[in-house]
Structures are given as structure tokens and as C-alpha cells.
Design a protein around this motif. Structure first.
Motif, PDB file in Angstrom:
ATOM      1  N   ASN A  30      17.691 -14.774  40.517  1.00 17.83           N
ATOM      2  CA  ASN A  30      16.940 -13.543  40.780  1.00 17.83           C
ATOM      3  C   ASN A  30      16.301 -13.010  39.489  1.00 17.83           C
ATOM      4  OD1 ASN A  30      19.300 -12.819  39.609  1.00 17.83           O
ATOM      5  ND2 ASN A  30      19.942 -11.358  41.172  1.00 17.83           N
ATOM      6  N   THR A  31      16.146 -13.900  38.518  1.00 21.37           N
ATOM      7  CA  THR A  31      15.362 -13.620  37.318  1.00 21.37           C
ATOM      8  C   THR A  31      14.978 -14.972  36.720  1.00 21.37           C
ATOM      9  OG1 THR A  31      15.259 -12.333  35.255  1.00 21.37           O
ATOM     10  CG2 THR A  31      17.322 -13.498  35.690  1.00 21.37           C
ATOM     11  N   PHE A  32      14.168 -14.978  35.685  1.00 21.33           N
ATOM     12  CA  PHE A  32      13.792 -16.235  35.033  1.00 21.33           C
ATOM     13  C   PHE A  32      13.189 -15.920  33.673  1.00 21.33           C
ATOM     14  CE2 PHE A  32      10.234 -14.732  37.522  1.00 21.33           C
ATOM     15  CZ  PHE A  32       9.144 -14.868  36.678  1.00 21.33           C
ATOM     16  N   GLN A  33      13.128 -16.946  32.849  1.00 24.19           N
ATOM     17  CA  GLN A  33      12.473 -16.860  31.545  1.00 24.19           C
ATOM     18  C   GLN A  33      11.413 -17.951  31.460  1.00 24.19           C
ATOM     19  OE1 GLN A  33      14.397 -16.351  27.332  1.00 24.19           O
ATOM     20  NE2 GLN A  33      14.216 -18.557  27.629  1.00 24.19           N
ATOM     21  N   PHE A  34      10.411 -17.763  30.647  1.00 21.58           N
ATOM     22  CA  PHE A  34       9.374 -18.789  30.474  1.00 21.58           C
ATOM     23  C   PHE A  34       8.706 -18.591  29.106  1.00 21.58           C
ATOM     24  CE2 PHE A  34       5.679 -16.007  30.942  1.00 21.58           C
ATOM     25  CZ  PHE A  34       6.255 -14.897  31.540  1.00 21.58           C
ATOM     26  N   GLY A  63      14.177 -10.718  45.371  1.00 17.11           N
ATOM     27  CA  GLY A  63      15.027  -9.778  44.630  1.00 17.11           C
ATOM     28  C   GLY A  63      14.867  -9.887  43.121  1.00 17.11           C
ATOM     29  N   ILE A  64      13.697 -10.333  42.679  1.00 14.30           N
ATOM     30  CA  ILE A  64      13.435 -10.469  41.242  1.00 14.30           C
ATOM     31  C   ILE A  64      12.806  -9.171  40.729  1.00 14.30           C
ATOM     32  CG2 ILE A  64      12.101 -11.710  39.482  1.00 14.30           C
ATOM     33  CD1 ILE A  64      12.164 -14.147  41.438  1.00 14.30           C
ATOM     34  N   GLU A  65      13.544  -8.473  39.897  1.00 17.19           N
ATOM     35  CA  GLU A  65      13.007  -7.227  39.331  1.00 17.19           C
ATOM     36  C   GLU A  65      12.618  -7.396  37.869  1.00 17.19           C
ATOM     37  OE1 GLU A  65      15.937  -4.191  40.018  1.00 17.19           O
ATOM     38  OE2 GLU A  65      15.725  -4.352  42.206  1.00 17.19           O
ATOM     39  N   THR A  66      13.315  -8.306  37.215  1.00 21.20           N
ATOM     40  CA  THR A  66      13.150  -8.471  35.768  1.00 21.20           C
ATOM     41  C   THR A  66      12.816  -9.917  35.452  1.00 21.20           C
ATOM     42  OG1 THR A  66      15.202  -7.209  35.724  1.00 21.20           O
ATOM     43  CG2 THR A  66      14.319  -7.913  33.597  1.00 21.20           C
ATOM     44  N   PHE A  67      11.992 -10.129  34.440  1.00 26.34           N
ATOM     45  CA  PHE A  67      11.914 -11.471  33.852  1.00 26.34           C
ATOM     46  C   PHE A  67      11.794 -11.331  32.356  1.00 26.34           C
ATOM     47  CE2 PHE A  67       7.359 -10.807  35.133  1.00 26.34           C
ATOM     48  CZ  PHE A  67       6.788 -10.867  33.874  1.00 26.34           C
ATOM     49  N   LEU A  68      11.944 -12.440  31.686  1.00 29.89           N
ATOM     50  CA  LEU A  68      11.903 -12.435  30.224  1.00 29.89           C
ATOM     51  C   LEU A  68      10.895 -13.474  29.763  1.00 29.89           C
ATOM     52  CD1 LEU A  68      13.059 -11.466  27.514  1.00 29.89           C
ATOM     53  CD2 LEU A  68      14.960 -13.055  27.826  1.00 29.89           C
ATOM     54  N   ALA A  69       9.835 -13.012  29.131  1.00 30.21           N
ATOM     55  CA  ALA A  69       8.879 -13.938  28.519  1.00 30.21           C
ATOM     56  C   ALA A  69       9.416 -14.307  27.137  1.00 30.21           C
ATOM     57  CB  ALA A  69       7.519 -13.264  28.395  1.00 30.21           C
ATOM     58  N   HIS A  70       9.147 -15.513  26.682  1.00 29.17           N
ATOM     59  CA  HIS A  70       9.651 -15.966  25.375  1.00 29.17           C
ATOM     60  C   HIS A  70       8.452 -16.372  24.523  1.00 29.17           C
ATOM     61  CE1 HIS A  70      11.932 -17.973  22.279  1.00 29.17           C
ATOM     62  NE2 HIS A  70      13.061 -18.001  22.946  1.00 29.17           N
ATOM     63  N   ALA A  71       8.384 -15.829  23.336  1.00 27.98           N
ATOM     64  CA  ALA A  71       7.316 -16.180  22.395  1.00 27.98           C
ATOM     65  C   ALA A  71       7.492 -17.636  21.952  1.00 27.98           C
ATOM     66  CB  ALA A  71       7.392 -15.268  21.174  1.00 27.98           C
ATOM     67  N   ASP A  95      -0.014 -11.835  23.114  1.00 33.32           N
ATOM     68  CA  ASP A  95       0.999 -11.909  24.173  1.00 33.32           C
ATOM     69  C   ASP A  95       1.320 -10.516  24.716  1.00 33.32           C
ATOM     70  OD1 ASP A  95       1.246 -14.641  24.200  1.00 33.32           O
ATOM     71  OD2 ASP A  95       3.234 -14.721  23.264  1.00 33.32           O
ATOM     72  N   LEU A  96       1.392  -9.536  23.842  1.00 27.60           N
ATOM     73  CA  LEU A  96       1.736  -8.183  24.311  1.00 27.60           C
ATOM     74  C   LEU A  96       0.614  -7.582  25.157  1.00 27.60           C
ATOM     75  CD1 LEU A  96       3.753  -6.761  21.285  1.00 27.60           C
ATOM     76  CD2 LEU A  96       4.604  -7.484  23.533  1.00 27.60           C
ATOM     77  N   VAL A  97      -0.623  -7.926  24.844  1.00 22.48           N
ATOM     78  CA  VAL A  97      -1.738  -7.499  25.707  1.00 22.48           C
ATOM     79  C   VAL A  97      -1.584  -8.156  27.080  1.00 22.48           C
ATOM     80  CG1 VAL A  97      -4.238  -7.669  26.078  1.00 22.48           C
ATOM     81  CG2 VAL A  97      -3.338  -7.040  23.808  1.00 22.48           C
ATOM     82  N   MET A 106      10.127  -7.761  29.700  1.00 26.27           N
ATOM     83  CA  MET A 106      10.674  -7.965  28.359  1.00 26.27           C
ATOM     84  C   MET A 106      10.106  -9.245  27.736  1.00 26.27           C
ATOM     85  SD  MET A 106      14.631  -6.811  28.898  1.00 26.27           S
ATOM     86  CE  MET A 106      15.087  -8.188  29.960  1.00 26.27           C
ATOM     87  N   TYR A 107      10.039  -9.225  26.419  1.00 23.67           N
ATOM     88  CA  TYR A 107       9.421 -10.316  25.651  1.00 23.67           C
ATOM     89  C   TYR A 107      10.343 -10.645  24.483  1.00 23.67           C
ATOM     90  CZ  TYR A 107       5.767 -12.546  22.726  1.00 23.67           C
ATOM     91  OH  TYR A 107       5.026 -13.405  21.955  1.00 23.67           O
ATOM     92  N   ASN A 108      10.869 -11.869  24.497  1.00 24.40           N
ATOM     93  CA  ASN A 108      11.862 -12.262  23.500  1.00 24.40           C
ATOM     94  C   ASN A 108      11.216 -13.058  22.367  1.00 24.40           C
ATOM     95  OD1 ASN A 108      14.810 -12.927  22.811  1.00 24.40           O
ATOM     96  ND2 ASN A 108      13.933 -14.967  23.005  1.00 24.40           N
ATOM     97  N   MET A 109      11.643 -12.801  21.150  1.00 25.37           N
ATOM     98  CA  MET A 109      11.132 -13.583  20.017  1.00 25.37           C
ATOM     99  C   MET A 109      12.250 -13.937  19.044  1.00 25.37           C
ATOM    100  SD  MET A 109       9.208 -10.639  17.747  1.00 25.37           S
ATOM    101  CE  MET A 109       9.127 -11.562  16.199  1.00 25.37           C
TER     102      MET A 109
END
Ligand code: FE
Ligand code: FE
Ligand code: ZN
Length: 280
Positions: A30-34, A63-71, A95-97, A106-109
């Protein structure tokens, strides 16, 4: 007890957001990162508004409310070379634009590597890059990932993460992602002293800054400073300790992301089922 366990894995973004929602749903996530673009930091594909719209309804169904983008992990905002720093800043800013197409995520680095300039200088440079790219109008929270302290990597200790946060102006746009493989390789004993490690995180950084967990086993030993992920239960952290992380009172409501070495979605489906089956 109401229990909204949020778990997913790292997915390929090559077919867009709606495909990631389908992939997540198909493996019980119910979430993912990419990755926002290929790890080398090449030009990103244009975001298709139709894909984003389709994603919104698929995500709701799943039921996906959150995901995490990865730099891209090759960016180094702490480089000694001005052109390397400038490239990192440009990619982060771009990326932030792009993240504003899907507001409030959210954006992980990875903080970066000081390449011999010393951690203090590296920390200054990372914070400076963040101060250049963060803007009060943005709705994305940028997470600094805890690292294994391999080579001259910054962020291998909680104190280094804290030092970056202390130098960022827009603190409310910042957070931390704790990677279990990285902190274990960094010397924090999640196996024998989870309470001590989380207590240390709280004392040094503050649990209010923790927004996500990368849930990985480790191919190496405590304090090895190596960073090689293993499948859940197949490394030196082990299934019990990783399940305990997902159950820990101050962590259990966070989103958990598997970055385990699997070839196919079925492998992550099995890992997710395994963890759900063990977790109280
Ligand atoms: Fe990472
Ligand atoms: Fe990670
Ligand atoms: Zn890693």
C-alpha cells in the motif's frame, strides 16, 4: 488496535505512476518507492497528467496514500567540484518541481560524500544545496537517508544527519529516512539493542524528524560500513529483528520500503506476506 501497516517496495518507474500503483496492489503493498530518473541522473521523462490522474484513482482503490520518490544516488551535493555540486542542485531542484505534480509526498536523498574534504565541510555543502533548492511553497518533504558510512559518505552517524538539519533554514520541509541495512552496517545494533538505537536516534536527531524506514537485511556485519542489502531474513539482521522494527511503538505507523535484491515482483510479494504474517 487499529492497525494501518504501510509497506511496499522499490518499483520501476519506467511505465509511470499508474503502473506503479497496479504493481504495488498486485503484491499486497500500500506504498512504494521509485527513482525519479535513472540512477545516473539522466534527464527525466516528462510527467503525463493523464497518468497522474489515473494514478490518483488507482491509488485510492489500493489504499495508497503515501509514496517515496528517491533521488539518483550518484548525485553529490558535497562534491569538491563546483560543476558536480551544480549538477546535483539542478537535478534536486528539477525533481522538486516535478514532485508538485503529486503534492504532499516525500523525496529521499543520500546526503553525499565529502571526498576527503572532511565531514564538516561536506555537511555545510549538503545544507547549502538544500537551502538553494527548498522553497516555502513546496509541498514535498525531503528526507535525508541514514547511510552506512562507506568511504567518505556523509550521514553514517545520527550526529551527521542532525548537523545537516541544523543548518537547513526550512526545517519543516526536511525529514529523515532510516535504512536498517545502512544503520546496522554503520554500527547501530538493531539486533541486540533496538531500544537503544531508537533512543539514540531520538536523542540526537529527534523521532519527530523520522518519516520513513527502508527495511533491508544486510549481507555484512554490524559496523562493516559496507552497504550491501540482503533479502529479509537472509542477512545478518534477520527476520525477527526486522519484524521488531516494524512493531516498535514509535516506528510502527511509519511507511516501510523494501529495497531487497529481488528479480521479480513475486519475490517482494513473498517478503511482504512474510512480514505481515509475523508482525503483531
Ligand atoms: Fe537510498
Ligand atoms: Fe535505502
Ligand atoms: Zn543501501
Amino acid at each position: 488496535m487499529s492497525d494501518a501497516f504501510t509497506i511496499g517496495c522499490h518499483l520501476s518507474s519506467s511505465k509511470g505512476y499508474s503502473q506503479m500503483a497496479r504493481d504495488a496492489a498486485s503484491i499486497g503493498a500500500n506504498t512504494f518507492q521509485f527513482f525519479t530518473r535513472n540512477p545516473r541522473g539522466a534527464r527525466a521523462k516528462d510527467i503525463d497528467p493523464a497518468d497522474v490522474a489515473a494514478f490518483a484513482s488507482l491509488a485510492q482503490e489500493a489504499g495508497i496514500e503515501t509514496f517515496l520518490a528517491h533521488a539518483p544516488y550518484t548525485l553529490n551535493p558535497a562534491s569538491a567540484k563546483p560543476e558536480t555540486r551544480e549538477f546535483a542542485i539542478q537535478v534536486l531542484a528539477d525533481d522538486l518541481v516535478r514532485m508538485e505534480n503529486t503534492p504532499g509526498q516525500m523525496y529521499n536523498m543520500h546526503p553525499g560524500a565529502h571526498v576527503g574534504q572532511g565531514a564538516e565541510r561536506g555537511i555545510e555543502l549538503v545544507a547549502d544545496a538544500l537551502n538553494q533548492v527548498l522553497d516555502p511553497s513546496q509541498t514535498t518533504r525531503v528526507l535525508l537517508e541514514t547511510m552506512a558510512g562507506k568511504g567518505t559518505e556523509i550521514g553514517g552517524t545520527f550526529a551527521e544527519i542532525r548537523a545537516i538539519i541544523d543548518r537547513v533554514d526550512l526545517t519543516d520541509h526536511i525529514g529523515v529516512c532510516l535504512d536498517t541495512c545502512h544503520v546496522f552496517d554503520g554500527g547501530y545494533d538493531l539486533v541486540n539493542d533496538l531500544e537503544g538505537v531508537i533512543g539514540e536516534f531520538d536523542k540526537v536527531i529527534g523521532l519527530e524528524h523520522l518519516y520513513a524506514i527502508h527495511l533491508n537485511d544486510s549481507k555484512n556485519s554490524l559496523g562493516s560500513h559496507k552497504d550491501r542489502h540482503a533479502r529479509i531474513g537472509e542477512g545478518n539482521i534477520g527476520l525477527d529483528a526486522l519484524v521488531a522494527v516494524t512493531e516498535y511503538p514509535s516506528l510502527r505507523d511509519l511507511p516501510f520500503f523494501l529495497e531487497t535484491p529481488q528479480e521479480e515482483l513475486a519475490g517482494w510479494a513473498d517478503e511482504i506476506a512474510l512480514i505481515k504474517g509475523q508482525r503483531n
